[in-house]
Design a protein around this motif. Structure first.
Motif, PDB file in Angstrom:
ATOM      1  N   PHE A 193      40.553  22.547  48.715  1.00  0.00           N
ATOM      2  CA  PHE A 193      41.226  23.563  47.553  1.00  0.00           C
ATOM      3  C   PHE A 193      40.554  24.555  47.063  1.00  0.00           C
ATOM      4  O   PHE A 193      40.869  24.873  45.840  1.00  0.00           O
ATOM      5  CB  PHE A 193      41.698  22.187  46.654  1.00  0.00           C
ATOM      6  N   GLY A 194      39.290  24.159  47.298  1.00  0.00           N
ATOM      7  CA  GLY A 194      38.044  24.745  46.835  1.00  0.00           C
ATOM      8  C   GLY A 194      38.554  25.796  47.462  1.00  0.00           C
ATOM      9  O   GLY A 194      38.516  27.407  46.795  1.00  0.00           O
ATOM     10  N   LEU A 195      39.082  26.706  48.638  1.00  0.00           N
ATOM     11  CA  LEU A 195      39.341  27.983  48.994  1.00  0.00           C
ATOM     12  C   LEU A 195      40.797  27.885  48.413  1.00  0.00           C
ATOM     13  O   LEU A 195      40.735  29.548  48.281  1.00  0.00           O
ATOM     14  CB  LEU A 195      39.494  27.880  50.776  1.00  0.00           C
ATOM     15  N   LEU A 196      41.661  27.606  47.980  1.00  0.00           N
ATOM     16  CA  LEU A 196      42.432  27.654  47.249  1.00  0.00           C
ATOM     17  C   LEU A 196      42.608  28.217  45.987  1.00  0.00           C
ATOM     18  O   LEU A 196      42.915  29.494  45.204  1.00  0.00           O
ATOM     19  CB  LEU A 196      44.047  26.853  47.288  1.00  0.00           C
ATOM     20  N   ARG A 197      41.372  27.644  45.087  1.00  0.00           N
ATOM     21  CA  ARG A 197      41.047  28.117  43.971  1.00  0.00           C
ATOM     22  C   ARG A 197      40.340  29.265  44.359  1.00  0.00           C
ATOM     23  O   ARG A 197      40.545  30.301  43.061  1.00  0.00           O
ATOM     24  CB  ARG A 197      40.203  27.105  42.993  1.00  0.00           C
ATOM     25  N   GLU A 198      39.511  29.826  44.857  1.00  0.00           N
ATOM     26  CA  GLU A 198      38.810  30.982  45.059  1.00  0.00           C
ATOM     27  C   GLU A 198      39.902  32.443  45.370  1.00  0.00           C
ATOM     28  O   GLU A 198      39.333  33.105  44.476  1.00  0.00           O
ATOM     29  CB  GLU A 198      37.775  31.297  46.277  1.00  0.00           C
ATOM     30  N   TYR A 199      40.886  31.895  45.924  1.00  0.00           N
ATOM     31  CA  TYR A 199      41.888  32.816  46.207  1.00  0.00           C
ATOM     32  C   TYR A 199      42.481  32.951  45.654  1.00  0.00           C
ATOM     33  O   TYR A 199      42.263  34.556  45.328  1.00  0.00           O
ATOM     34  CB  TYR A 199      42.551  32.756  47.646  1.00  0.00           C
ATOM     35  N   CYS A 200      42.883  32.539  44.824  1.00  0.00           N
ATOM     36  CA  CYS A 200      43.092  32.591  43.130  1.00  0.00           C
ATOM     37  C   CYS A 200      42.606  33.150  42.150  1.00  0.00           C
ATOM     38  O   CYS A 200      42.696  34.084  41.861  1.00  0.00           O
ATOM     39  CB  CYS A 200      43.927  31.473  42.063  1.00  0.00           C
ATOM     40  N   VAL A 201      41.345  32.938  42.411  1.00  0.00           N
ATOM     41  CA  VAL A 201      40.663  33.966  41.083  1.00  0.00           C
ATOM     42  C   VAL A 201      40.171  34.895  41.813  1.00  0.00           C
ATOM     43  O   VAL A 201      40.384  36.375  41.380  1.00  0.00           O
ATOM     44  CB  VAL A 201      39.158  33.053  41.349  1.00  0.00           C
ATOM     45  N   MET A 202      39.972  35.181  43.069  1.00  0.00           N
ATOM     46  CA  MET A 202      39.148  36.639  43.833  1.00  0.00           C
ATOM     47  C   MET A 202      40.919  37.952  43.893  1.00  0.00           C
ATOM     48  O   MET A 202      40.543  38.712  43.176  1.00  0.00           O
ATOM     49  CB  MET A 202      39.459  36.179  45.144  1.00  0.00           C
ATOM     50  N   TYR A 203      42.209  36.779  43.251  1.00  0.00           N
ATOM     51  CA  TYR A 203      43.073  37.517  43.287  1.00  0.00           C
ATOM     52  C   TYR A 203      43.255  38.165  41.975  1.00  0.00           C
ATOM     53  O   TYR A 203      43.641  39.203  41.593  1.00  0.00           O
ATOM     54  CB  TYR A 203      44.283  36.608  44.032  1.00  0.00           C
ATOM     55  N   ALA A 204      42.882  37.343  41.540  1.00  0.00           N
ATOM     56  CA  ALA A 204      43.004  37.991  40.037  1.00  0.00           C
ATOM     57  C   ALA A 204      41.772  39.159  39.353  1.00  0.00           C
ATOM     58  O   ALA A 204      42.023  39.261  38.263  1.00  0.00           O
ATOM     59  CB  ALA A 204      43.165  36.230  39.235  1.00  0.00           C
ATOM     60  N   LEU A 205      40.646  38.717  39.279  1.00  0.00           N
ATOM     61  CA  LEU A 205      39.671  38.995  39.103  1.00  0.00           C
ATOM     62  C   LEU A 205      39.472  40.763  39.484  1.00  0.00           C
ATOM     63  O   LEU A 205      39.564  40.570  40.181  1.00  0.00           O
ATOM     64  CB  LEU A 205      37.841  38.068  39.427  1.00  0.00           C
ATOM     65  N   PRO A 206      38.911  41.464  38.765  1.00  0.00           N
ATOM     66  CA  PRO A 206      39.007  43.073  38.287  1.00  0.00           C
ATOM     67  C   PRO A 206      37.250  42.935  39.689  1.00  0.00           C
ATOM     68  O   PRO A 206      36.407  42.014  39.992  1.00  0.00           O
ATOM     69  CB  PRO A 206      38.658  43.350  37.194  1.00  0.00           C
ATOM     70  N   GLY A 207      37.427  43.788  40.308  1.00  0.00           N
ATOM     71  CA  GLY A 207      36.266  44.693  41.187  1.00  0.00           C
ATOM     72  C   GLY A 207      33.922  44.037  40.137  1.00  0.00           C
ATOM     73  O   GLY A 207      33.654  43.372  41.520  1.00  0.00           O
ATOM     74  N   ASP A 208      34.643  44.243  39.298  1.00  0.00           N
ATOM     75  CA  ASP A 208      33.168  44.212  39.133  1.00  0.00           C
ATOM     76  C   ASP A 208      33.479  42.774  39.104  1.00  0.00           C
ATOM     77  O   ASP A 208      31.788  42.626  38.912  1.00  0.00           O
ATOM     78  CB  ASP A 208      32.727  44.867  37.163  1.00  0.00           C
TER      79      ASP A 208
END
Length: 450
Positions: A193-208
Motif C-alpha cells: 500500500f505504501g508503494l501504491l500510495r507513493e506511485y500516486c503521489v509521484m505521478y501527481a507531484l511536479p518535479g520541484d
C-alpha cells in the motif's frame, strides 16, 4: 540438418549453460545465467513433450533449476544475483515446474521468505541507493506474484491466471503458499500500500516538489533518486496492484463457500481510504498518459510499441477494477453513484474506439473490451435495483449496444470471426440481460427497451 536449426532441439544445452553460469565461480556472470534460465522457462513453458503425452518439456529440468536456485539464494551478499534469483523463483512456480509437489513449493517459497526476514539488510549500503530500492521492490513483486499463483490455483479464475500458468497443481500447493507467507502478511501488505500510495503521489507531484518528497521504501533517499523513483516503481506496480485487488475481491466473492471460510484469514480487508487509493491509481492509469510511458521513459518507442504498452496498462487496470467492483464492495457502499457513472463513461469511451489495424494490437484491444464488459457485468450483478437509476441504466445499455454495433460494422465483408469477437458479443448480450432483469418492466424507460 534442418531440424537442428530449431531452438527447442537445443533446450538441454540452454538449461545446462544457464545452470553452469548461474552457479559458477564468476559472480559477475551469475545474474546472466539466471536470466537465461528465466527466459528459457518462459519461452518453452507451453512446449509439450512429444514422447510423454500430457507433459511439458521443461518438467525434466526441475532438479537443475531447483539446484541453481538453492545455490544463488543461499548467498544474499550480491544484490544483482538476488534480484535475478527472486524473479526465477516466481517463474519456477508460474510455469508449473513444481507441478503438484507441495514439498518443492515449500522450498521455493522458503527461499523468498528468508529474504523478507533480512529486510533491513536489503538496503545494501555499500552500493548505490537505487540498488537497494530495486532489490526490495523485486522482493515485494515476487511475493505478490506468489500470492497470485496461490489464488489462481484455488479459484481457477481465468483473470487470475498468468499467460503461462499451469493449473494442474492442486489446492494443497496454493494453500501451502498462503500459509508460508502468512507470518509476513501484515508487513508486506503495508509495504504494498505504501508503494501504491507513493506511485500516486509521484505521478501527481511536479518535479520541484517531487525532489523534496521522502518515500517509505527506503530511509533517507537523496533528492536526485527520489525524482527518478517513478520509473523504478512502475515495473512492479502491475503485480502488486493485481495481488491486492484479487485478494481483496476474489477471496470475498469468487471462492465457493467452504473454501471462503477456510481461506478467509489469508484475504485482505480494505479500509475505505485504502480502497480509494486503489481506485485512484486505476483511474489514473486509464485516463493519464504519464503512467503509460513510465516503464520505458529511457527507451525510444515507435508508434506500435507505444500502443502496445498503452493497451497492456489498460488491460492491467481494467482487470484490477473488476475485483474492486465485486458484490462485497458494492453492497457495503464503497462505490457511490458518482464513481459508478464515471466508470461507465470511461467504459463507453473505450468501447466506442475503432478497431486497430495491426492484428496483434487488435487482439489485445478485444481482450481489453472483454475486461470492460466483465467490469460492467460485475457492477450490474452486484448493484441493487434501488441503486440502478435510469441514468446509470442508459450508460450500461449504451456500452452494450455500442459493442454490438462495433462488432456488426467490423464484421461486414469478412468471413469467420474470431472466438474473441463471439465472446465479446455474448458478454454484451449478458450485460443487457442482467441490466434489464434488474428493473421492473413497467418502470423501465421506453427508450431503453427500444
Amino acid at each position: 540438418e534442418e531440424i537442428g536449426r530449431w531452438l527447442v532441439v537445443q533446450l538441454p544445452e540452454l538449461i545446462s549453460i544457464g545452470y553452469k553460469v548461474s552457479t559458477g565461480p564468476v559472480h559477475a556472470l551469475r545474474p546472466l545465467g539466471l536470466m537465461l534460465l528465466d527466459s528459457t522457462l518462459q519461452k518453452f513453458a507451453n512446449a509439450l513433450d512429444p514422447e510423454y503425452e500430457g507433459h511439458y518439456l521443461i518438467e525434466q529440468y526441475q532438479a537443475q533449476i531447483l539446484a541453481a536456485l538453492r545455490t544463488v539464494m543461499a548467498d544474499k551478499s550480491n544484490p544483482h544475483i538476488l534480484k535475478s534469483g527472486l524473479k526465477l523463483c516466481a517463474t519456477f512456480l508460474h510455469v508449473g515446474l513444481a507441478a503438484s509437489d507441495a514439498a518443492v513449493v515449500k522450498r521455493v517459497v522458503a527461499m523468498v521468505t528468508s529474504c523478507f526476514e533480512d529486510w533491513d539488510k536489503l538496503a545494501f549500503s555499500f552500493y548505490s541507493e537505487a540498488i537497494g530500492v530495486g532489490v526490495r521492490l523485486s522482493l515485494l513483486t515476487t511475493i505478490a506474484s506468489l500470492r497470485q499463483y496461490a489464488l489462481s490455483i484455488i479459484c481457477l479464475d481465468e483473470l487470475l491466471l498468468e499467460k503461462d500458468d499451469k493449473v494442474f497443481a492442486n489446492d494443497e500447493c496454493g494453500r501451502c503458499v498462503l500459509k508460508l507467507l502468512d507470518p509476513f502478511k501484515n508487513r508486506f501488505e503495508s509495504q504494498w500500500f505504501g508503494l501504491l500510495r507513493e506511485y500516486c503521489v509521484m505521478y501527481a507531484l511536479p518535479g520541484d516538489l517531487l525532489a523534496q518528497y521522502s518515500p517509505t521504501i527506503q530511509d533517507k533517499l537523496s533528492p536526485g533518486l527520489t525524482a527518478q523513483l517513478l520509473p523504478i516503481l512502475a515495473p512492479s506496480m502491475p503485480d502488486i496492484l493485481r495481488a491486492i485487488t484479487t485478494h481483496a475481491g476474489a477471496l470475498n466473492d469468487l471462492l465457493p463457500d467452504e473454501n471462503r471460510r477456510e481461506l478467509h484469514p489469508y484475504g485482505m480487508r480494505l479500509a475505505p481510504k485504502e480502497y480509494d487509493i486503489l481506485v485512484a491509481l486505476v483511474l489514473m492509469i486509464l485516463t493519464g498518459t504519464k503512467s503509460a510511458t513510465a516503464l520505458n521513459e529511457s527507451i525510444a518507442l515507435n508508434e506500435a510499441e507505444t500502443e502496445d504498452l498503452r493497451l497492456k496498462n489498460k488491460i492491467m487496470a481494467w482487470g484490477a477494477l473488476k475485483y474492486l467492483l465485486t458484490r462485497s464492495f458494492l453492497v457495503n457502499k464503497y462505490v457511490n453513484e458518482e464513481l459508478t457513472q464515471e466508470i461507465m463513461s470511461l467504459s463507453l469511451a473505450e468501447l466506442e474506439e475503432g478497431e486497430l489495424r495491426d492484428s496483434a494490437l487488435a487482439c489485445q484491444q478485444q481482450e481489453c473490451k472483454k475486461l470492460i464488459l466483465r467490469v460492467i457485468l460485475s457492477v450490474v450483478e452486484g448493484i441493487t435495483s434501488e441503486r440502478l437509476s435510469s441514468t446509470l441504466m442508459r450508460c450500461i445499455c449504451s456500452c452494450s449496444s455500442s459493442t454490438l454495433q462495433t462488432i456488426v460494422q467490423t464484421s461486414k465483408g469478412r468471413g469467420n470471426q474470431s472466438s474473441n469477437v463471439h465472446e465479446l458479443g455474448l458478454l454484451a448480450f449478458g450485460v443487457l440481460q442482467q441490466a434489464i432483469s434488474k428493473v421492473p418492466r413497467d418502470n423501465c424507460p421506453v427508450d431503453i427497451l427500444e
